[in-house]
Scaffold this motif. Structure first.
Motif, short mmCIF file in Angstrom:
data_model
loop_
_atom_site.label_atom_id
_atom_site.label_comp_id
_atom_site.label_asym_id
_atom_site.label_seq_id
_atom_site.Cartn_x
_atom_site.Cartn_y
_atom_site.Cartn_z
N UNK A 1 55.21 38.00 36.69
CA UNK A 1 54.01 38.19 37.49
C UNK A 1 54.37 38.77 38.85
N UNK A 2 53.54 39.70 39.33
CA UNK A 2 53.80 40.34 40.62
C UNK A 2 52.54 41.03 41.11
N UNK A 3 52.50 41.30 42.41
CA UNK A 3 51.48 42.16 43.02
C UNK A 3 52.07 43.55 43.11
N UNK A 4 51.35 44.54 42.63
CA UNK A 4 51.89 45.90 42.51
C UNK A 4 52.32 46.46 43.87
N UNK B 1 49.49 39.23 31.33
CA UNK B 1 49.06 37.99 31.96
C UNK B 1 48.68 38.24 33.42
N UNK B 2 47.76 37.45 33.92
CA UNK B 2 47.32 37.56 35.31
C UNK B 2 47.35 36.18 35.95
N UNK B 3 47.40 36.14 37.27
CA UNK B 3 47.37 34.86 38.01
C UNK B 3 46.74 35.10 39.36
N UNK B 4 45.85 34.21 39.75
CA UNK B 4 45.17 34.30 41.03
C UNK B 4 46.16 33.96 42.15
N UNK C 1 44.42 39.75 45.40
CA UNK C 1 43.92 38.49 44.85
C UNK C 1 44.56 38.15 43.51
N UNK C 2 45.07 39.14 42.78
CA UNK C 2 45.49 38.89 41.41
C UNK C 2 46.85 39.51 41.12
N UNK C 3 47.76 38.72 40.57
CA UNK C 3 49.06 39.18 40.11
C UNK C 3 48.94 39.57 38.63
N UNK C 4 49.93 40.31 38.14
CA UNK C 4 49.94 40.68 36.72
C UNK C 4 51.38 40.81 36.24
N UNK C 5 51.57 40.82 34.93
CA UNK C 5 52.89 41.00 34.33
C UNK C 5 52.75 41.62 32.96
N UNK D 1 48.87 30.99 35.59
CA UNK D 1 48.83 32.16 34.67
C UNK D 1 47.71 32.05 33.65
N UNK D 2 47.03 33.17 33.43
CA UNK D 2 46.00 33.30 32.40
C UNK D 2 46.39 34.46 31.50
N UNK D 3 46.33 34.25 30.18
CA UNK D 3 46.71 35.28 29.22
C UNK D 3 45.57 35.50 28.24
#
Length: 285
Positions: free
Chosen positions: A69-72, A98-101, A266-270, A249-251
């Motif tokens: 997970x990371x912020x671009x 996956x994403x995470x607030x 606001x939102x990370x992704x991987x 994490x939400x998938x």
């Protein structure tokens, strides 16, 4: 657009399903309808291919590798506000994004770790090879989307980045926040890639760069992250970061034609490992 912007401001992510966006051209139309000025991917270290004017493959790291997970582009001063992903082909298995607030991540972080990152920030160092030099990772020419050294130096000045040319390529160093205030809502958000850039932590970058022999972080090709005062980030702090990521994490499974819109602060992704063909595109604004 107004509806999506409002949802993004509070929720950080919106999955648009059922509109059958089935080509790079259609995806570009969707992205530019929401954000007319898309960005070039300049300064980024993920391997990508351009499939449109400012539309790219999401990543070309090997499918068996998980991308954390990371912020671009949080290791630059030119990070995007908004990200768009489009699934043209869903993997046979795996391959989720996956994403995470980032607000939940910060709230879940051990207090002393969150305080250190907020107070000190993160220094990102990298040593990029020249295109004529065989080695792992992207060359500086690929990273900055130019072979013009003067153009790279100008990017460095604009971003407050220290740069130095070497006989193997280019060294860069940049100090950025570890926690960022959202530019619209004012909320405190986790915003860094220290765990992904740390040369001794288990990441997709570290796996790739270990192919390059080194006697120290300073003479190696590759990247490394330190606290903003130059001190090393202990493994215990990095493990605490990963634990907070997992708790938030939400998938969800991709369907062909999906578009995912993210507020990048606001939102990370991987990306999860996958089997079978997978084609997910990305655009940034």
């Amino acid at each position: 657009r107004d509806t999506i912007d409002l949802r993004l401001r509070y929720e950080g992510a919106l999955l648009v399903r059922g509109f059958h966006v089935e080509s790079p051209e259609a995806f570009n139309d969707v992205a530019t309808a929401l954000r007319p000025e898309l960005m070039r991917y300049v300064g980024g270290d993920s391997p990508r291919s351009r499939v449109g004017d400012r539309v790219y493959t999401s990543t070309e790291f090997p499918p068996e590798m998980a991308i954390g997970l990371h912020n671009e582009l949080s290791y630059t001063r030119a990070w995007p506000q908004c990200l768009f992903f489009c699934c043209l082909i869903a993997a046979r298995s795996g391959g989720e994004t996956p994403i995470a607030d980032s607000r939940r991540v910060l709230a879940a972080m051990r207090t002393e770790v969150a305080e250190r990152f907020a107070r000190l920030g993160v220094v990102y160092r990298q040593h990029l090879r020249d295109a004529d030099f065989a080695g792992p990772g992207k060359s500086w020419q690929e990273t900055f989307d130019t072979a013009d050294r003067a153009a790279v130096e100008q990017i460095g000045r604009e971003q407050g980045m220290d740069i130095a040319w070497t006989d193997r390529g280019l060294r860069t160093s940049l100090r950025n926040p570890g926690v960022l205030e959202h530019p619209v809502t004012g909320e405190a958000c986790w915003f860094n890639q220290a765990d992904l850039w740390h040369a001794d932590f288990d990441t997709v970058k570290a796996q790739e760069w270990r192919l390059s022999p080194r006697s120290s972080h300073d003479d190696a090709l590759g990247c490394h992250a330190l606290y903003g005062d130059g001190s090393d980030i202990p493994d215990a702090d990095l493990r605490a970061v990963r634990e907070a990521y997992e708790s938030a994490k939400v998938t969800f499974p991709w369907s062909a034609g999906d578009v995912l819109v993210l507020d990048n602060v606001l939102m990370m992704h991987g990306r999860q490992p996958f089997e079978g063909e997978r084609r997910v595109l990305v655009a940034m604004a």
